[in-house]
Design a protein around this motif. Structure first.
Motif, mmCIF file in Angstrom:
data_model
loop_
_atom_site.group_PDB
_atom_site.id
_atom_site.type_symbol
_atom_site.label_atom_id
_atom_site.label_comp_id
_atom_site.label_asym_id
_atom_site.label_seq_id
_atom_site.Cartn_x
_atom_site.Cartn_y
_atom_site.Cartn_z
ATOM 1 N N ALA A 254 61.294 -29.080 11.622
ATOM 2 C CA ALA A 254 61.336 -28.551 12.394
ATOM 3 C C ALA A 254 62.470 -27.275 12.565
ATOM 4 O O ALA A 254 63.383 -27.417 12.235
ATOM 5 N N ALA A 255 61.599 -25.870 12.397
ATOM 6 C CA ALA A 255 62.674 -24.499 12.223
ATOM 7 C C ALA A 255 61.961 -22.933 12.394
ATOM 8 O O ALA A 255 61.585 -23.453 13.180
ATOM 9 N N GLU A 256 63.160 -22.577 12.095
ATOM 10 C CA GLU A 256 62.520 -21.150 12.728
ATOM 11 C C GLU A 256 62.668 -20.215 11.303
ATOM 12 O O GLU A 256 63.664 -20.049 10.531
ATOM 13 N N ALA A 257 62.068 -19.296 10.897
ATOM 14 C CA ALA A 257 62.164 -18.533 10.252
ATOM 15 C C ALA A 257 62.811 -17.232 10.161
ATOM 16 O O ALA A 257 62.130 -17.028 10.937
ATOM 17 N N VAL A 258 63.066 -16.905 9.754
ATOM 18 C CA VAL A 258 64.449 -16.138 9.831
ATOM 19 C C VAL A 258 64.478 -14.830 8.375
ATOM 20 O O VAL A 258 63.672 -15.468 7.347
ATOM 21 N N ALA A 259 65.026 -13.729 8.314
ATOM 22 C CA ALA A 259 65.200 -13.019 7.284
ATOM 23 C C ALA A 259 65.391 -13.503 6.069
ATOM 24 O O ALA A 259 64.903 -13.328 4.729
ATOM 25 N N ASP A 260 66.759 -14.466 5.967
ATOM 26 C CA ASP A 260 66.427 -14.647 4.988
ATOM 27 C C ASP A 260 66.468 -16.058 4.808
ATOM 28 O O ASP A 260 67.540 -17.165 3.996
ATOM 29 N N GLY A 261 65.865 -16.972 5.169
ATOM 30 C CA GLY A 261 65.416 -18.103 4.893
ATOM 31 C C GLY A 261 65.085 -18.531 6.674
ATOM 32 O O GLY A 261 63.560 -18.249 6.847
ATOM 33 N N VAL A 262 64.919 -20.400 6.872
ATOM 34 C CA VAL A 262 65.196 -20.880 7.277
ATOM 35 C C VAL A 262 66.505 -21.645 8.995
ATOM 36 O O VAL A 262 67.475 -21.537 8.009
ATOM 37 N N VAL A 272 65.765 -19.272 1.479
ATOM 38 C CA VAL A 272 64.152 -19.053 1.081
ATOM 39 C C VAL A 272 63.867 -18.459 0.608
ATOM 40 O O VAL A 272 63.789 -17.494 2.227
ATOM 41 N N ALA A 273 63.178 -17.616 -0.242
ATOM 42 C CA ALA A 273 62.397 -16.620 0.111
ATOM 43 C C ALA A 273 60.977 -16.550 0.584
ATOM 44 O O ALA A 273 60.705 -17.589 0.913
ATOM 45 N N GLY A 274 61.029 -15.811 1.319
ATOM 46 C CA GLY A 274 59.432 -16.067 1.929
ATOM 47 C C GLY A 274 60.018 -14.432 2.905
ATOM 48 O O GLY A 274 60.497 -14.262 3.264
ATOM 49 N N ASP A 275 58.486 -14.438 3.761
ATOM 50 C CA ASP A 275 57.955 -13.217 5.069
ATOM 51 C C ASP A 275 57.548 -13.483 5.868
ATOM 52 O O ASP A 275 57.237 -12.918 7.256
ATOM 53 N N ARG A 276 57.731 -14.680 6.599
ATOM 54 C CA ARG A 276 57.430 -15.881 7.256
ATOM 55 C C ARG A 276 57.995 -15.592 8.411
ATOM 56 O O ARG A 276 59.310 -15.179 8.585
ATOM 57 N N ARG A 277 58.028 -15.271 9.976
ATOM 58 C CA ARG A 277 59.129 -15.314 11.090
ATOM 59 C C ARG A 277 57.978 -16.135 12.260
ATOM 60 O O ARG A 277 56.661 -15.665 12.091
ATOM 61 N N GLY A 278 58.987 -16.875 12.848
ATOM 62 C CA GLY A 278 58.754 -17.920 13.650
ATOM 63 C C GLY A 278 58.399 -19.218 14.041
ATOM 64 O O GLY A 278 59.674 -19.720 12.493
ATOM 65 N N ALA A 279 58.235 -20.088 14.365
ATOM 66 C CA ALA A 279 58.192 -21.465 14.088
ATOM 67 C C ALA A 279 56.929 -22.347 13.287
ATOM 68 O O ALA A 279 56.687 -21.135 12.790
ATOM 69 N N VAL A 280 57.981 -22.448 12.257
ATOM 70 C CA VAL A 280 57.215 -23.098 10.979
ATOM 71 C C VAL A 280 57.463 -24.964 10.925
ATOM 72 O O VAL A 280 58.714 -25.454 11.580
ATOM 73 N N THR A 281 57.325 -25.464 9.891
ATOM 74 C CA THR A 281 57.704 -26.816 9.324
ATOM 75 C C THR A 281 58.295 -26.554 8.417
ATOM 76 O O THR A 281 57.609 -26.793 7.023
ATOM 77 N N VAL A 282 59.392 -27.417 7.893
ATOM 78 C CA VAL A 282 59.882 -27.758 6.808
ATOM 79 C C VAL A 282 59.580 -28.942 5.882
ATOM 80 O O VAL A 282 59.818 -28.965 6.369
ATOM 81 N N ALA A 283 59.359 -28.436 4.346
ATOM 82 C CA ALA A 283 58.499 -30.018 4.192
ATOM 83 C C ALA A 283 59.335 -29.858 3.182
ATOM 84 O O ALA A 283 59.720 -28.763 2.112
ATOM 85 N N LYS A 353 59.189 -26.613 1.051
ATOM 86 C CA LYS A 353 57.731 -25.686 1.047
ATOM 87 C C LYS A 353 58.057 -25.380 2.576
ATOM 88 O O LYS A 353 58.343 -25.970 3.725
ATOM 89 N N VAL A 354 57.867 -23.956 2.895
ATOM 90 C CA VAL A 354 57.755 -23.722 4.781
ATOM 91 C C VAL A 354 56.217 -23.525 4.871
ATOM 92 O O VAL A 354 54.913 -23.161 3.699
#
Length: 357
Positions: A254-262, A272-283, A353-354
């Protein structure tokens, strides 16, 4: 024995909005829920999922053993859902093989050909050709119950292929074999599909089996198709946690996506690259990471499991147990890590993988 060039220009099987409900409409059990698929000519296509996901129901609908509650099935553009099984240009190989034990192998293969009224010479030539195709040229005179499990499986395939179906359906047809023979037959099945040019639709709950044989895979869950793709696409880029969890081993954090990763729950960070924000799952796949002094993640060893080719380290990471690191035993199995040790895990950015699900 392959399909004609005109057939090769369109889908072998086209399934549109197919649903199947057992029991009273609206109150029964929905085995399939608006499934749509395109299965190409000459393709080895696998329906993969856990028991009860609807994969066998879908196979039975294609074969004509059941009628859908809604939706359409077309074979090379022709509607199939109103045709009985014997009028569909498909054959099915079942888990039990369904060979006639009192008949010889040759008689088993010839049975369907005799029902079609072929001449004795045509039947004899086809039986000989089928036995050579499955690499059992000398067993025609034996009774089916005198064969090993692997031989029976090959004869069931020979019988199904003898009628030159446009599509061959295989329902968990390797599950009765022991592990070594099963792996051998996976290669044989793929060879047979390639040699005959017939579209194979294979049902299994074994993800390794699906990855080994398939041109493409449809991952199913609760009557729906979650993802369709090549084995590489399914394994490397699962669309959600359900697919990632079912295909191979996967660590989830379980993680929180932020500007420069999780950010993990204990404040540890992965870039990790990406533009997601908020609660995510890291695989993260266990074989993509390693124990290294410069690793980004801090963990504690909970268990060490030696499995011959690899050693699997079970860690507690970010307060979550069961995080696995799988390392090949290239230089022997002695790593020096013991239960209770604090370790660091190196995680390449490409291994992360986010998932939003």
């Amino acid at each position: 024995m392959g399909t004609s060039s005109s057939e090769g220009t369109c889908s072998a099987i086209s399934i549109e909005q197919l649903s199947m409900e057992f029991g009273d409409p609206g109150q029964g059990v929905k085995a399939l829920d608006t499934v749509s698929l395109e299965i190409q000519s000459n393709e080895f296509f696998t329906l993969l999922g856990p028991s009860g996901c609807g994969k066998t129901t879908l196979l039975r609908l294609i074969a004509g053993f059941e009628q859908p509650s809604a939706g359409t099935i077309r074979l090379y553009g022709e509607p199939m859902q109103d045709l009985p099984p014997f009028r569909r240009p498909v054959n099915t190989v079942f888990q039990s093989y369904a060979l006639f034990p009192h008949m010889t192998v040759a008689q088993n293969i010839a049975f369907g050909l005799e029902m079609r009224g072929l001449s004795k010479s045509e039947i004899g030539e086809t039986v000989t050709r089928m036995l050579e195709l499955v690499k059992l040229p000398d067993v025609g005179g034996r009774r089916a119950d005198q064969l090993s499990g692997g031989q029976q499986q090959r004869i069931a395939l020979a019988r199904a292929l003898a009628n030159r179906p446009k599509v061959l359906l295989l329902d968990e047809s390797l599950s009765a074999l022991d592990q070594k023979l099963r792996k051998d037959m996976q290669i044989e099945l793929k060879r047979l599909q390639s040699d005959t040019g017939i579209t194979f639709i294979f049902v299994t709950h074994d993800q390794e089996e699906a990855l080994t044989m398939s041109d493409r895979i449809a991952v199913m869950s609760k009557g729906r198709v979650l993802q369709v793709g090549t084995p590489t696409e399914i394994y490397e880029a699962p669309v959600n946690r359900t697919v990632a969890d079912f295909i191979g081993e996967t660590n989830f954090l379980a993680a929180e996506a932020v500007a420069d990763g999780v950010l993990l729950s204990d404040g540890q960070r992965l870039s990790v690259a990406g533009d997601r924000r908020g609660a995510v799952t890291v695989a993260i796949r266990p074989e993509r990471v390693s124990l290294a002094a410069d690793g980004q993640l801090l963990g504690k060893v909970e268990n060490v499991v030696y499995v011959g080719t690899d050693t699997v380290y079970h860690l507690n990471v970010a307060g979550e147990g069961g995080f696995r690191v799988r390392q090949q035993n290239r230089d022997g199995a002695l790593s020096g890590y013991r239960v209770g040790d604090s370790v660091r895990v190196h995680v390449p950015s490409a291994a992360i993988k986010v998932l939003v699900e």
